[in-house]
Design a protein around this motif. Structure first.
Motif, PDB file in Angstrom:
ATOM      1  N   ARG A  75     -16.412   7.115 -22.970  1.00 44.70           N
ATOM      2  CA  ARG A  75     -17.333   6.043 -22.819  1.00 44.70           C
ATOM      3  C   ARG A  75     -16.847   4.702 -22.482  1.00 44.70           C
ATOM      4  O   ARG A  75     -15.813   4.473 -22.675  1.00 44.70           O
ATOM      5  N   CYS A  76     -17.704   3.993 -21.846  1.00 42.95           N
ATOM      6  CA  CYS A  76     -17.171   2.433 -21.541  1.00 42.95           C
ATOM      7  C   CYS A  76     -17.586   1.506 -22.552  1.00 42.95           C
ATOM      8  O   CYS A  76     -18.924   1.487 -23.021  1.00 42.95           O
ATOM      9  N   THR A  77     -16.632   0.789 -23.103  1.00 41.43           N
ATOM     10  CA  THR A  77     -16.975   0.085 -24.147  1.00 41.43           C
ATOM     11  C   THR A  77     -16.853  -1.726 -23.750  1.00 41.43           C
ATOM     12  O   THR A  77     -17.290  -2.410 -24.661  1.00 41.43           O
ATOM     13  N   ALA A  78     -16.471  -1.679 -22.622  1.00 45.58           N
ATOM     14  CA  ALA A  78     -16.631  -3.310 -22.089  1.00 45.58           C
ATOM     15  C   ALA A  78     -16.650  -3.013 -20.726  1.00 45.58           C
ATOM     16  O   ALA A  78     -15.742  -2.075 -19.963  1.00 45.58           O
ATOM     17  N   GLY A  79     -17.402  -3.864 -19.827  1.00 45.04           N
ATOM     18  CA  GLY A  79     -17.437  -3.673 -18.559  1.00 45.04           C
ATOM     19  C   GLY A  79     -18.109  -2.603 -17.697  1.00 45.04           C
ATOM     20  O   GLY A  79     -19.053  -2.303 -18.322  1.00 45.04           O
ATOM     21  N   ALA A  80     -17.767  -2.076 -16.662  1.00 44.39           N
ATOM     22  CA  ALA A  80     -18.407  -1.142 -16.003  1.00 44.39           C
ATOM     23  C   ALA A  80     -17.306  -0.313 -15.277  1.00 44.39           C
ATOM     24  O   ALA A  80     -16.362  -0.832 -14.316  1.00 44.39           O
ATOM     25  N   ALA A  81     -17.881   0.987 -15.070  1.00 40.46           N
ATOM     26  CA  ALA A  81     -16.923   1.855 -14.040  1.00 40.46           C
ATOM     27  C   ALA A  81     -17.722   3.145 -13.487  1.00 40.46           C
ATOM     28  O   ALA A  81     -19.003   3.566 -14.195  1.00 40.46           O
TER      29      ALA A  81
END
Length: 177
Positions: A75-81
């Motif tokens: 999961r992404c906890t900061a930003g974006a991918a």
């Protein structure tokens, strides 16, 4: 939680179902009972964080060979991918097929990746952080990788003015034919 199947067997996008009020929101992101009910991994050997300073950072495509396959919950906890999963199992009917999912801190999605699948991502924002739950310990001798731009995979990575890729990732071979 919603478990959304993808075109790849065993790969799921997991979306939380938040409840909110004037304070904000609350949502479960993992429940051993719900994972077990679907036959998914509920035992995590380690957790990892991948912090990426720059937008355009590309990591992948990685997996561990038998008998050290690892299930990942990412999961992404900061930003974006853009998170990409490709079938690296030569005997699979979906060998070399891939799916991509946008993971952001705002959408709170996760991707469930069974063993035998290659995994990678490209960041959209500076300071992007991904959190991994892993079912197996890292075994350096079992580490495998495929070239991020393997033409047989044909992953549609987002256009990028300046990609940041580690020399190790640039040196990976194509998946075998």
């Amino acid at each position: 939680m919603l478990f959304l199947p993808t075109e790849l067997p065993g790969v799921f996008v997991i979306e939380p179902e938040p409840t909110g009020d004037d304070r904000g929101l609350f949502a479960r992101t993992y429940c051993a009972e719900e994972f077990a009910r679907r036959g998914l991994c509920t035992q995590w050997a380690q957790c990892n964080v991948s912090f990426n300073t720059r937008a355009g950072t590309l990591r992948g495509m990685h997996w561990q060979a038998a008998p050290h396959e690892e299930v990942k919950l990412v999961r992404c906890t900061a930003g974006a991918a853009l998170d990409v999963v490709a079938d690296a199992r030569p005997d699979s009917p979906t060998y070399r097929k891939w799916v991509a999912v946008e993971l952001t801190a705002a959408n709170r999605r996760a991707v469930y990746i069974p063993g035998g699948y290659a995994h990678g991502f490209q960041t959209f924002a500076d300071g992007t952080e991904l959190f991994y739950q892993m079912s197996a310990f890292y075994v350096p001798g079992a580490a495998r990788g495929a070239r991020w731009d393997d033409p047989a995979l044909g992953i549609a990575w987002p256009p990028c003015d300046r990609r940041v890729i580690a020399p190790r990732d640039l040196s990976f071979p194509d998946l075998p034919t």
